[in-house]
Scaffold this motif. Structure first.
Motif: not given
Length: 508
Positions: A145-163
């Motif tokens: 939720k909130g700021r935690t959700h925002e930070l987690a989404l940023i992290y995923m957007h960078i790392l997921l494409p390298t799967l």
């Protein structure tokens, strides 16, 4: 002139056979030594990667933003799910490669390596395309939720494409272990860890990228893992093969047979963990942060267990290909003995060092309580999770992947959901953590029992076939019956190259 052509043709045939020959080192020598060597070298590689993940957490804790640790926990749950798919693919890659190596067929090994890596890339790319649009909703589902959700989404957007890159890197590691090249498999992982470890402080603090820097460092580490793995396979071992649709389709069926159940087996764990995260998220971000620290410590402390689950596969696979069921049995037994001894030593270390761990990560209140519960109760119970890993590795390589799937899905559902729910209801977030480990213990004990029963069944079937084949070809008047020793020792000899039939004495 005609008489000279025959030896030349024979020499050419012999040379061709030699060029297609590949060594199967695990079919000879001490089984326990093979298990320990493969496990330790694999653990060094895994430990280096897991240690960098733990270092990530330490660096981010220095920034002082409370939501960072929780955001890594939420993002890590989804990343673990994706990584588990790659692990399932690498298990299938390693199992098929090991069987071809055990049969000492270089051409078939090269073809399998090429086809399985291409398949892994395609599956991982599909996963990225399917998950990308739903990342916000997935984070909502597990309680971010909130700021935690925002930070987690940023992290995923960078790392997921390298799967896809990660899938091929892990697949390369599986190939190297199947070849018995534990040293280079270890260096593949170490390369990724070194790259990550060097880039972490540079990107997080030097370029002031914070969480994004940690994600970029991990992404580049995946690229280096794939590159070093490919170099070892295609340049050092020279296992490249021209791709063809026909060979790919021939590999596809056995790959799916193992990869499907193996992937389901592995993704069941992060799904179960996601439920636990959702349960403890109700107690606040501080509890999630404590659980995240525990989740980063666990793979570092138990790297040997994670390594063993992947490392014994080639030992089992090669001996299965050589029909050495006695050595298959000993591989499992040796692995379990090692797990018991290692856990006993580790538990003592955690009991003595729990307050130091709490201090290093600046954990307070509920976060510190989660770490204490882990050190006191979860560490010894994790030995049963290691036993489950060993049993699943055996099932995947013995041709019973659905049994591995059954036990891992059972652990992630019946062995997790009710235990975590009632543990949280009666004993809070620490209760959920400990109860989940108890559930794994119950499933692990049953899985090991079924594993040994499976080996006994295969052994009896192999001995029966050996008896029948020997009786069909032996000279009843002149040749004594070959003794059948425990765990198919006679069948093992009978199946050695050049000994598929008893040798008859030449006629006088």
């Amino acid at each position: 002139m005609a008489g000279k052509a025959t030896p030349s043709a024979e020499n050419k045939t012999s040379a061709d056979n030699d060029s297609n020959h590949i060594e199967a080192p695990f079919t000879e020598g001490s089984v326990f030594k093979h298990v320990i060597t493969m496990t330790l070298t694999g653990a060094v590689g895994l430990l280096s990667v897991f240690a960098v993940d733990l270092l990530d957490m330490y660096f981010l804790s220095l920034i002082g933003e409370g939501e960072l640790a929780a955001s890594i926990g939420f993002a890590g749950t989804i990343i673990f799910f994706c990584a588990s798919i790659c692990i399932g693919l690498s298990i299938a890659t390693g199992a098929l490669t090991a069987r071809a190596v055990g049969a000492r067929d270089r051409a078939k090994t090269s073809s399998i390596v090429t086809n399985t890596l291409i398949f892994s890339f395609g599956v991982a790319t599909t996963v990225v395309l399917l998950m990308w649009p739903w990342l916000p909703e997935l984070l909502d589902m597990i309680g971010a939720k909130g700021r935690t959700h925002e930070l987690a989404l940023i992290y995923m957007h960078i790392l997921l494409p390298t799967l896809p890159v990660m899938a091929m890197g892990m697949g390369a590691g599986g190939v190297l272990r199947a070849l018995g090249d534990a040293r280079r498999a270890m260096f593949v992982m170490i390369t990724a860890a070194v790259v990550n470890g060097i880039l972490d402080p540079i990107l997080i603090f030097g370029l002031d990228l914070g969480l994004e820097g940690a994600a970029y460092a991990s992404a580049l580490a995946r690229v280096s893992m794939m590159a070093s793995g490919f170099y070892a396979i295609f340049h050092v071992h020279k296992l490249s093969a021209r791709w063809s649709r026909r060979s790919f389709m021939e590999t596809l069926s056995p790959m799916l047979t193992i990869a499907g159940p193996a992937t389901i087996t592995n993704v069941a764990t992060p799904i179960g963990n996601a439920y636990v995260i959702a349960v403890i998220a109700e107690f606040g971000d501080s509890v999630v942060a404590g659980n995240t620290i525990v989740a980063r410590i666990t793979p570092v402390a138990f790297a040997l267990f994670f390594s063993m689950s992947g490392s014994i596969g080639p030992v089992i696979g090669q001996n299965l290909g050589a029909h050495r069921y006695d050595r298959v049995h000993e591989t499992i037994a040796s692995s379990l003995r090692f797990i018991v001894g290692y856990t006993a030593l580790l538990w003592g270390a955690f009991l003595l060092g729990q307050e130091t761990i709490i201090s290093v990560f600046n954990a307070t209140g509920p976060s510190a309580d989660m770490i204490r519960a882990f050190c006191l109760w979860v560490v010894p119970l994790t030995s049963f999770l290691g036993a489950l890993f060993v049993a699943n590795a055996a099932f995947n390589n013995l041709g019973h992947p659905m049994r591995a799937t059954f036990f891992n899905v059972t652990k992630a559902t019946i062995g997790t959901v009710p235990f975590a729910y009632f543990g949280a209801q009666y004993y809070g977030p620490e209760g959920a953590l400990v109860a989940q480990a108890i559930g794994s213990m119950v499933v692990g004990v049953i899985a090991v029992y079924v594993c040994f029963a499976t080996i006994r069944t295969l052994t009896k079937a192999a001995d029966a076939r050996a008896d029948e084949e020997i009786s069909e070809h032996a000279d009843d008047d002149a040749a004594p019956a070959a003794p059948i020793l425990p765990y198919s020792s006679a069948r093992a000899f009978h199946a050695q190259p050049g000994n598929t039939k008893p040798q008859e004495e030449p006629a006088p």
